[in-house]
Design a protein around this motif. Sequence first.
Motif, short mmCIF file in Angstrom:
data_model
loop_
_atom_site.label_atom_id
_atom_site.label_comp_id
_atom_site.label_asym_id
_atom_site.label_seq_id
_atom_site.Cartn_x
_atom_site.Cartn_y
_atom_site.Cartn_z
N TYR A 166 0.87 -1.18 0.00
CA TYR A 166 0.00 0.00 0.00
C TYR A 166 0.91 1.23 0.00
O TYR A 166 1.72 1.40 0.92
CB TYR A 166 -0.88 0.00 1.24
CG TYR A 166 -2.05 0.97 1.19
CD1 TYR A 166 -3.34 0.50 0.98
CD2 TYR A 166 -1.86 2.34 1.36
CE1 TYR A 166 -4.42 1.37 0.94
CE2 TYR A 166 -2.94 3.21 1.32
CZ TYR A 166 -4.22 2.71 1.11
OH TYR A 166 -5.29 3.58 1.07
N VAL A 167 0.78 2.06 -1.02
CA VAL A 167 1.61 3.25 -1.16
C VAL A 167 0.70 4.46 -1.37
O VAL A 167 -0.26 4.39 -2.15
CB VAL A 167 2.58 3.11 -2.36
CG1 VAL A 167 3.38 4.39 -2.60
CG2 VAL A 167 3.52 1.92 -2.16
N LEU A 168 1.02 5.55 -0.67
CA LEU A 168 0.27 6.79 -0.88
C LEU A 168 0.75 7.47 -2.16
O LEU A 168 1.96 7.52 -2.43
CB LEU A 168 0.45 7.74 0.30
CG LEU A 168 -0.17 7.29 1.61
CD1 LEU A 168 0.15 8.28 2.71
CD2 LEU A 168 -1.68 7.11 1.46
N LYS A 169 -0.20 8.01 -2.93
CA LYS A 169 0.17 8.75 -4.13
C LYS A 169 0.97 9.98 -3.70
O LYS A 169 0.54 10.73 -2.82
CB LYS A 169 -1.08 9.19 -4.91
CG LYS A 169 -1.75 8.07 -5.65
CD LYS A 169 -2.92 8.58 -6.47
CE LYS A 169 -3.61 7.43 -7.18
NZ LYS A 169 -4.79 7.87 -7.94
N PRO A 170 2.12 10.17 -4.30
CA PRO A 170 2.97 11.30 -3.94
C PRO A 170 2.36 12.64 -4.35
O PRO A 170 1.55 12.71 -5.28
CB PRO A 170 4.26 11.05 -4.71
CG PRO A 170 4.16 9.64 -5.20
CD PRO A 170 2.72 9.30 -5.28
N GLY A 171 2.82 13.70 -3.67
CA GLY A 171 2.28 15.03 -3.93
C GLY A 171 3.08 15.87 -4.91
O GLY A 171 2.55 16.80 -5.51
N THR A 172 4.37 15.53 -5.08
CA THR A 172 5.20 16.34 -5.98
C THR A 172 5.80 15.47 -7.07
O THR A 172 5.88 14.24 -6.94
CB THR A 172 6.36 17.02 -5.22
OG1 THR A 172 7.29 16.01 -4.79
CG2 THR A 172 5.86 17.83 -4.02
N TYR A 173 6.27 16.12 -8.10
CA TYR A 173 6.91 15.43 -9.22
C TYR A 173 8.11 14.63 -8.73
O TYR A 173 8.27 13.46 -9.06
CB TYR A 173 7.33 16.47 -10.26
CG TYR A 173 7.99 15.89 -11.49
CD1 TYR A 173 7.23 15.48 -12.58
CD2 TYR A 173 9.37 15.74 -11.56
CE1 TYR A 173 7.82 14.94 -13.70
CE2 TYR A 173 9.97 15.21 -12.68
CZ TYR A 173 9.20 14.81 -13.75
OH TYR A 173 9.79 14.28 -14.85
N GLN A 174 8.95 15.25 -7.93
CA GLN A 174 10.15 14.59 -7.43
C GLN A 174 9.79 13.38 -6.57
O GLN A 174 10.40 12.31 -6.70
CB GLN A 174 11.01 15.57 -6.63
CG GLN A 174 12.30 14.97 -6.14
CD GLN A 174 13.17 15.99 -5.41
OE1 GLN A 174 12.81 17.13 -5.24
NE2 GLN A 174 14.34 15.54 -4.96
#
Length: 145
Positions: free
Chosen positions: A109-117
């Motif tokens: 389970y991984v949270l969708k990241p908030g930034t491009y990097q």
Amino acid sequence: MSRPFTLLLVEDELADAELFQDMLVEVAPDIQVTHVEHGQAALDHLTRTQPGRPDLIVLDLNMPVMNGHDFLAQAKTIPALRGIPVLVLSTSDHPEDIHRAYDGQASGYVLKPGTYQEYTQVLSTIQAYWRGLVKLPSVEELTGT
């Protein structure tokens, strides 16, 4: 020559699916991605005669028609699909969603990241883990052929 690594992306938001695929090309251009828009489409794709099994399913949770939890509940009852790892990639960090995903036999389970990097780093880590670190069953082992 070995078979290419294949991934089934189950994501209803077209912009999110395109972003995922564009960024994945940057970190692992040789991964073959098939995209479907909801859980029922994923089940249909996976249960067609000889569709080719993906090495990994990346699954969103909140989708119309069939959400990620319902997909897991159904897919993990099908013997030919049970061994395919499913990585949930979601914006939800709600403990209930995380618990239900693992209870439904999600492999991660991984949270969708908030930034491009951050997104690039997450995809780099995902592909390194699922392609290099873990040993996955072969298609033949999954299908019994």
